[in-house]
Design an enzyme around this catalytic site. Structure first.
Site, PDB file in Angstrom:
ATOM      1  N   ASP A 139      -6.664  -0.692  -3.015  1.00  0.00           N
ATOM      2  CA  ASP A 139      -6.605  -0.619  -4.479  1.00  0.00           C
ATOM      3  C   ASP A 139      -6.509   0.841  -4.942  1.00  0.00           C
ATOM      4  O   ASP A 139      -6.955   1.752  -4.247  1.00  0.00           O
ATOM      5  CB  ASP A 139      -7.865  -1.278  -5.053  1.00  0.00           C
ATOM      6  CG  ASP A 139      -7.671  -1.674  -6.507  1.00  0.00           C
ATOM      7  OD1 ASP A 139      -6.530  -1.636  -6.999  1.00  0.00           O
ATOM      8  OD2 ASP A 139      -8.677  -2.017  -7.159  1.00  0.00           O
ATOM      9  N   HIS A 160       2.575   2.746  -5.332  1.00  0.00           N
ATOM     10  CA  HIS A 160       2.742   1.759  -4.260  1.00  0.00           C
ATOM     11  C   HIS A 160       3.529   2.360  -3.087  1.00  0.00           C
ATOM     12  O   HIS A 160       3.229   2.091  -1.928  1.00  0.00           O
ATOM     13  CB  HIS A 160       3.444   0.501  -4.787  1.00  0.00           C
ATOM     14  CG  HIS A 160       2.624  -0.231  -5.815  1.00  0.00           C
ATOM     15  ND1 HIS A 160       1.299  -0.529  -5.625  1.00  0.00           N
ATOM     16  CD2 HIS A 160       2.938  -0.703  -7.057  1.00  0.00           C
ATOM     17  CE1 HIS A 160       0.828  -1.162  -6.688  1.00  0.00           C
ATOM     18  NE2 HIS A 160       1.804  -1.265  -7.577  1.00  0.00           N
ATOM     19  N   LEU A 215      -3.224  -3.088  18.718  1.00  0.00           N
ATOM     20  CA  LEU A 215      -3.780  -3.405  17.394  1.00  0.00           C
ATOM     21  C   LEU A 215      -3.014  -4.590  16.839  1.00  0.00           C
ATOM     22  O   LEU A 215      -1.775  -4.605  16.864  1.00  0.00           O
ATOM     23  CB  LEU A 215      -3.604  -2.204  16.441  1.00  0.00           C
ATOM     24  CG  LEU A 215      -4.080  -2.449  15.008  1.00  0.00           C
ATOM     25  CD1 LEU A 215      -5.616  -2.481  14.937  1.00  0.00           C
ATOM     26  CD2 LEU A 215      -3.558  -1.373  14.052  1.00  0.00           C
TER      27      LEU A 215
HETATM   28  C1  FPP Z   1      -3.470  -2.399  -5.750  1.00  0.00           C
HETATM   29  O1  FPP Z   1      -3.396  -1.209  -6.507  1.00  0.00           O
HETATM   30  C2  FPP Z   1      -2.367  -2.462  -4.820  1.00  0.00           C
HETATM   31  C3  FPP Z   1      -1.450  -3.474  -4.764  1.00  0.00           C
HETATM   32  C4  FPP Z   1      -1.501  -4.648  -5.631  1.00  0.00           C
HETATM   33  C5  FPP Z   1      -0.318  -3.410  -3.841  1.00  0.00           C
HETATM   34  C6  FPP Z   1      -0.599  -2.777  -2.519  1.00  0.00           C
HETATM   35  C7  FPP Z   1       0.679  -2.588  -1.832  1.00  0.00           C
HETATM   36  C8  FPP Z   1       1.000  -1.530  -1.083  1.00  0.00           C
HETATM   37  C9  FPP Z   1       0.102  -0.411  -0.773  1.00  0.00           C
HETATM   38  C10 FPP Z   1       2.328  -1.513  -0.453  1.00  0.00           C
HETATM   39  C11 FPP Z   1       2.180  -1.845   1.009  1.00  0.00           C
HETATM   40  C12 FPP Z   1       3.211  -2.752   1.401  1.00  0.00           C
HETATM   41  C13 FPP Z   1       3.399  -3.135   2.684  1.00  0.00           C
HETATM   42  C14 FPP Z   1       4.374  -4.180   2.959  1.00  0.00           C
HETATM   43  C15 FPP Z   1       2.645  -2.554   3.815  1.00  0.00           C
HETATM   44  P1  FPP Z   1      -3.286  -1.295  -8.108  1.00  0.00           P
HETATM   45  O2  FPP Z   1      -1.850  -1.284  -8.459  1.00  0.00           O
HETATM   46  O3  FPP Z   1      -4.029  -2.490  -8.610  1.00  0.00           O
HETATM   47  O4  FPP Z   1      -3.978   0.037  -8.525  1.00  0.00           O
HETATM   48  P2  FPP Z   1      -4.840   0.293  -9.866  1.00  0.00           P
HETATM   49  O5  FPP Z   1      -6.091  -0.517  -9.727  1.00  0.00           O
HETATM   50  O6  FPP Z   1      -5.097   1.771  -9.812  1.00  0.00           O
HETATM   51  O7  FPP Z   1      -3.987  -0.109 -11.023  1.00  0.00           O
END
Ligand code: FPP
Length: 245
Positions: free
Chosen positions: A25, A42, A136
């Site tokens: 997150d 992201h 892993l």
């Molecule tokens: C939450 O942060 C994150 C997500 C909903 C997406 C996570 C995805 C990635 C890190 C991409 C990885 C992809 C692959 C296929 C490995 P948020 O957007 O809710 O952050 P915020 O709470 O600061 O708004």
């Protein structure tokens, strides 16, 4: 996978967690702090996965599960969803190919229905390209929901019971566990959430029954191998009682 693993932890007290699950997150906030669109957060987040997988291998963690896209994430703006979908492709072409040569075995957790055909193809090709090596097991929860996973398992078990393939008294926790996406993966030992929120967000609800929880304010794109080592260090100091005294 070859050898069966108990679906329920048997009181493992190893200071190194066998299975770590991470809610990645804080990508949006990371981008916002830099005046960038959320999608850049992201992208930075996807680039972080490789380092964390490598740190897990260095330390001797056998299973890493990351939450990349939940069923609830479909409520996000279309452009953001499209970016996360496209990142599966980036992850496969660049990061996973490198990791595979280092012995990373890929597993997809989640519902393939409803995903764009292009993403399905990427998931298929990663699974096809897996090698025998398993330094892993990296599971990516994509279009995943913990409750949906349990409902799916309940339906599979009910269907078996209805056609007489299993007796009611044989439907144990272990039996149900074998019908989850994680049938070959042990329970989570350490549940990490970045970005500071104290929530489970419908992630691996069954598998975290006895997990130790570790939350950090560090935003996912800033979560380095060093921060992971701190989490593992803290984990090693916890007293795990699994309901005992
Ligand atoms: C939450 O942060 C994150 C997500 C909903 C997406 C996570 C995805 C990635 C890190 C991409 C990885 C992809 C692959 C296929 C490995 P948020 O957007 O809710 O952050 P915020 O709470 O600061 O708004």
């Amino acid at each position: 996978m070859s050898e069966p693993i108990p679906a329920v932890s048997q009181g493992d007290t190893n200071p190194i967690p066998r299975h770590i699950a991470i809610v990645m997150d804080g990508n949006g906030r990371w981008a916002h702090e830099r005046g960038l669109p959320r999608t850049e957060g992201h992208r930075a987040g996807a680039r972080r996965v490789k380092e964390i997988a490598r740190t897990c291998m260095d330390i001797g963690v056998s299973y890493l599960t990351i939450y990349a896209f939940s069923k609830e994430n479909w409520k996000r703006p279309r452009a953001e969803i499209n970016t996360i979908m496209k990142l599966t492709d980036f992850f496969y072409r660049r990061e996973f190919r490198e990791l595979r040569n280092e012995g990373v075995y890929f597993v997809h957790l989640g519902d393939r229905r409803g995903l764009p055909r292009s993403v399905e193809k990427v998931l298929d090709s990663i699974e096809r390209d897996n090698t025998e090596k398993r330094n892993l097991v990296l599971s990516i929860a994509f279009n995943y929901s913990g409750r949906s996973e349990i409902v799916r398992a309940a339906r599979l078990v009910a269907e078996e019971a209805a056609r007489g393939a299993v007796r009611l008294q044989d439907i144990t926790e272990e039996y149900v566990g074998r019908h989850l996406y994680t049938s070959d993966i042990p329970d989570v030992d350490l549940f990490i959430r970045t970005g500071g929120e104290m929530r489970l967000s419908n992630f691996l609800l069954w598998q975290i029954a006895y997990a130790e929880i570790w939350v950090t304010d560090t935003l996912w794109p800033d979560f380095t191998g060093e921060v992971l080592k701190r989490a593992i260090d803290d984990f090693g100091k916890r007293e795990r009682r699994f309901g005992g005294v």
